[in-house]
Motif scaffolding. Structure first.
Motif, PDB file in Angstrom:
ATOM      1  N   ALA A 299      13.180  54.274  42.643  1.00 10.03           N
ATOM      2  CA  ALA A 299      11.839  54.826  42.891  1.00 10.03           C
ATOM      3  C   ALA A 299      11.577  56.078  42.061  1.00 10.03           C
ATOM      4  N   ASN A 300      12.636  56.734  41.611  1.00 10.55           N
ATOM      5  CA  ASN A 300      12.496  57.911  40.744  1.00 10.55           C
ATOM      6  C   ASN A 300      12.042  57.453  39.359  1.00 10.55           C
ATOM      7  N   ARG A 301      10.852  57.845  38.975  1.00 12.71           N
ATOM      8  CA  ARG A 301      10.265  57.343  37.723  1.00 12.71           C
ATOM      9  C   ARG A 301      10.949  57.886  36.478  1.00 12.71           C
ATOM     10  N   LYS A 302      11.790  58.916  36.624  1.00 15.14           N
ATOM     11  CA  LYS A 302      12.465  59.505  35.480  1.00 15.14           C
ATOM     12  C   LYS A 302      13.855  58.904  35.236  1.00 15.14           C
ATOM     13  N   THR A 303      14.248  57.966  36.086  1.00 14.35           N
ATOM     14  CA  THR A 303      15.561  57.352  35.940  1.00 14.35           C
ATOM     15  C   THR A 303      15.575  56.410  34.741  1.00 14.35           C
ATOM     16  N   LEU A 304      16.550  56.574  33.887  1.00 18.13           N
ATOM     17  CA  LEU A 304      16.667  55.740  32.693  1.00 18.13           C
ATOM     18  C   LEU A 304      17.122  54.344  33.095  1.00 18.13           C
ATOM     19  N   LEU A 305      16.367  53.332  32.687  1.00 19.90           N
ATOM     20  CA  LEU A 305      16.691  51.953  33.034  1.00 19.90           C
ATOM     21  C   LEU A 305      17.629  51.342  32.002  1.00 19.90           C
ATOM     22  N   PRO A 306      18.583  50.520  32.461  1.00 23.77           N
ATOM     23  CA  PRO A 306      19.442  49.815  31.508  1.00 23.77           C
ATOM     24  C   PRO A 306      18.658  48.731  30.774  1.00 23.77           C
ATOM     25  N   MET A 307      19.269  48.158  29.761  1.00 21.07           N
ATOM     26  CA  MET A 307      18.568  47.260  28.840  1.00 21.07           C
ATOM     27  C   MET A 307      17.849  46.102  29.533  1.00 21.07           C
ATOM     28  N   HIS A 308      18.530  45.385  30.398  1.00 21.12           N
ATOM     29  CA  HIS A 308      17.922  44.196  30.989  1.00 21.12           C
ATOM     30  C   HIS A 308      16.803  44.548  31.965  1.00 21.12           C
ATOM     31  N   PHE A 309      16.903  45.683  32.627  1.00 10.15           N
ATOM     32  CA  PHE A 309      15.827  46.121  33.516  1.00 10.15           C
ATOM     33  C   PHE A 309      14.614  46.578  32.712  1.00 10.15           C
ATOM     34  N   SER A 310      14.853  47.192  31.566  1.00  7.57           N
ATOM     35  CA  SER A 310      13.752  47.647  30.714  1.00  7.57           C
ATOM     36  C   SER A 310      12.924  46.482  30.193  1.00  7.57           C
ATOM     37  N   ALA A 311      13.544  45.304  30.131  1.00  3.88           N
ATOM     38  CA  ALA A 311      12.858  44.129  29.583  1.00  3.88           C
ATOM     39  C   ALA A 311      12.014  43.393  30.629  1.00  3.88           C
ATOM     40  N   ILE A 312      12.115  43.802  31.908  1.00  2.00           N
ATOM     41  CA  ILE A 312      11.330  43.138  32.947  1.00  2.00           C
ATOM     42  C   ILE A 312       9.854  43.532  32.797  1.00  2.00           C
ATOM     43  N   PRO A 313       8.957  42.556  32.709  1.00  2.00           N
ATOM     44  CA  PRO A 313       7.527  42.882  32.567  1.00  2.00           C
ATOM     45  C   PRO A 313       7.012  43.680  33.763  1.00  2.00           C
ATOM     46  N   PHE A 314       6.145  44.638  33.499  1.00  2.00           N
ATOM     47  CA  PHE A 314       5.538  45.433  34.563  1.00  2.00           C
ATOM     48  C   PHE A 314       4.609  44.555  35.403  1.00  2.00           C
ATOM     49  N   ILE A 315       4.742  44.628  36.712  1.00  2.00           N
ATOM     50  CA  ILE A 315       3.923  43.839  37.625  1.00  2.00           C
ATOM     51  C   ILE A 315       2.825  44.731  38.204  1.00  2.00           C
ATOM     52  N   SER A 316       1.604  44.462  37.820  1.00  2.00           N
ATOM     53  CA  SER A 316       0.491  45.300  38.275  1.00  2.00           C
ATOM     54  C   SER A 316      -0.296  44.664  39.417  1.00  2.00           C
ATOM     55  N   TYR A 317      -0.051  43.380  39.666  1.00  2.00           N
ATOM     56  CA  TYR A 317      -0.866  42.673  40.638  1.00  2.00           C
ATOM     57  C   TYR A 317      -0.062  42.354  41.894  1.00  2.00           C
ATOM     58  N   SER A 318       0.014  43.325  42.794  1.00  2.00           N
ATOM     59  CA  SER A 318       0.658  43.133  44.084  1.00  2.00           C
ATOM     60  C   SER A 318      -0.415  43.113  45.164  1.00  2.00           C
ATOM     61  N   VAL A 319      -0.195  42.285  46.181  1.00  2.00           N
ATOM     62  CA  VAL A 319      -1.246  42.069  47.184  1.00  2.00           C
ATOM     63  C   VAL A 319      -0.957  42.799  48.503  1.00  2.00           C
ATOM     64  N   ASN A 320      -0.067  43.781  48.471  1.00  2.00           N
ATOM     65  CA  ASN A 320       0.277  44.508  49.694  1.00  2.00           C
ATOM     66  C   ASN A 320      -0.944  45.071  50.402  1.00  2.00           C
ATOM     67  N   ASP A 321      -1.902  45.595  49.617  1.00  2.00           N
ATOM     68  CA  ASP A 321      -3.041  46.282  50.222  1.00  2.00           C
ATOM     69  C   ASP A 321      -4.033  45.332  50.901  1.00  2.00           C
ATOM     70  N   ARG A 322      -3.798  44.041  50.810  1.00  2.00           N
ATOM     71  CA  ARG A 322      -4.668  43.100  51.513  1.00  2.00           C
ATOM     72  C   ARG A 322      -4.366  43.052  53.011  1.00  2.00           C
ATOM     73  N   LEU A 323      -3.204  43.572  53.390  1.00  2.00           N
ATOM     74  CA  LEU A 323      -2.825  43.603  54.803  1.00  2.00           C
ATOM     75  C   LEU A 323      -2.824  45.044  55.293  1.00  2.00           C
ATOM     76  N   SER A 324      -3.678  45.351  56.254  1.00  2.00           N
ATOM     77  CA  SER A 324      -3.672  46.698  56.829  1.00  2.00           C
ATOM     78  C   SER A 324      -2.561  46.806  57.861  1.00  2.00           C
ATOM     79  N   GLN A 325      -2.142  48.033  58.110  1.00  2.00           N
ATOM     80  CA  GLN A 325      -1.106  48.243  59.115  1.00  2.00           C
ATOM     81  C   GLN A 325      -1.607  47.816  60.492  1.00  2.00           C
ATOM     82  N   ALA A 326      -2.882  48.024  60.748  1.00  2.00           N
ATOM     83  CA  ALA A 326      -3.445  47.629  62.044  1.00  2.00           C
ATOM     84  C   ALA A 326      -3.355  46.115  62.241  1.00  2.00           C
ATOM     85  N   THR A 327      -3.680  45.363  61.191  1.00  2.00           N
ATOM     86  CA  THR A 327      -3.602  43.896  61.271  1.00  2.00           C
ATOM     87  C   THR A 327      -2.171  43.453  61.500  1.00  2.00           C
TER      88      THR A 327
END
Length: 351
Positions: A299-327
């Motif tokens: 979760a620390n954005r300054k942590t240096l990622l190893p080679m294979h992790f650096s190659a993982i495409p960034f995922i911008s489309y997560s649907v977490n916010d479609r579910l409220s905590q109340a629901t």
């Protein structure tokens, strides 16, 4: 020399050796102590051994780690009023259990913490009663020796050609399993998710109490797919660069972000030490171990990622916010009851 003359000499040696042993024991005595609640995975993954000794040495503080078999049991312990004030920190609570079990009320934010240190998408509690330390996006992980053209959507995953080929985690006990359930509800709604799982039921191989059991099944070739972390193939390659047998399919409907966090117990009397541990756990040095032991992004954005992790495409489309905590809080029992009726009979026994 007669034996009786040796007795005083042996007594002196015994006393001296006891003195040395006592000094050795004293050198292992810490000035402070923190009690930590965590899941078994904290120890089995090697994360505990990778970070705890260094913190103990630096701060002259013993960490007594009390383990629970899974996230459900950890959550139950946190909610138990009899445990109030008996522990200081909890490690391993994920965002799905935090919301559905209303766990945040049991924790307090750090006295001082640089929120900018964190990848902002991982902050699921704006008050930082839960501080994220690891995350990954849910995906379809598959064995490339068994599958050449993986499904690209949940619709394709329902095809009969995948009969009994998918391993999943149990949302009753597993944070990943519960996140998977929330993912389906976020995508298809409170009615559509039932139709999805009824359609997928024929293709489910087994349900596992934790992710490692499901992953081992995939490694052995007993199934072709697991619903798991999009970081898993990179993690396996970091452990063994020649391991290219696993890939992920990011299903086109959208992903769901799974996040693990640490919390400072509201009843602790050692908040200063707790803050020091949180700072240490979120430091780049300790966060590297999250990669190599848990197989997730730090979760620390300054942590240096190893080679294979650096190659993982960034995922911008997560649907977490479609579910409220109340629901989630209103519907969780109904969702879990449905799941138990559909899959409760086939939960695999632990390895």
């Amino acid at each position: 020399m007669k034996v009786w003359k040796l007795i005083p000499l042996l007594f002196i040696v015994f006393i001296c050796s006891c003195g040395k042993e006592n000094k050795k024991q004293e050198s292992l005595t810490y000035k402070h102590k923190l009690v930590v609640y965590a899941t078994d995975e904290f120890r089995k993954s090697g994360l505990e051994h990778s970070i705890i000794p260094d913190f103990q040495k630096k701060h002259n503080c013993q960490l007594e780690v009390i383990l629970f078999r899974n996230t459900a049991e950890l959550s139950k312990a946190v909610k138990n009023r009899d445990n109030y004030g008996k522990y200081d920190l909890a490690i391993g609570i994920d965002n799905s259990f935090a919301f559905s079990e209303t766990l945040a009320v049991n924790f307090v934010p750090p006295e001082s913490f640089d929120k900018e240190l964190l990848i902002q998408e991982t902050v699921f509690d704006p008050y930082l009663r839960f501080i994220p330390y690891a995350y990954s996006n849910l995906s379809l992980v598959y064995n490339t020796s068994l599958v050449k053209n993986p499904p690209q959507s949940f619709g394709e995953l329902q095809d009969a050609k995948y009969l009994s080929q998918i391993a999943i985690c149990d949302p009753q006990t597993s944070g990943l399993g519960r996140s998977m359930l929330f993912w389906s509800v976020a995508l298809f709604g409170t009615q559509g998710y039932e139709h999805l799982w009824k359609s997928l039921r024929k293709n489910i191989y087994k349900t596992y109490s934790n992710y490692n059991e499901a992953l081992e099944t995939l490694k052995r070739g007993e199934c072709s797919f697991i619903i798991g972390y999009n970081t898993t193939p990179a993690f396996l390659q970091e452990l063994d660069p020649l391991n290219r047998n696993f890939e992920v399919s990011m299903l086109k409907e959208g992903s769901f972000q799974y996040i693990e966090a640490i919390g400072i117990h509201r009843g602790t009397k050692k908040s200063s030490l707790c803050n020091k541990f949180v700072d240490y756990f979120l430091s780049s040095e300790a966060q590297k171990m999250v990669i190599y032991k848990l197989g997730m992004f730090p979760a620390n954005r300054k942590t240096l990622l190893p080679m294979h992790f650096s190659a993982i495409p960034f995922i911008s489309y997560s649907v977490n916010d479609r579910l409220s905590q109340a629901t989630i809080q209103e519907q969780i029992n109904a969702w879990l009851d449905f799941w138990e009726r559909l899959f409760g009979y086939q939960v695999a026994k632990g390895l």
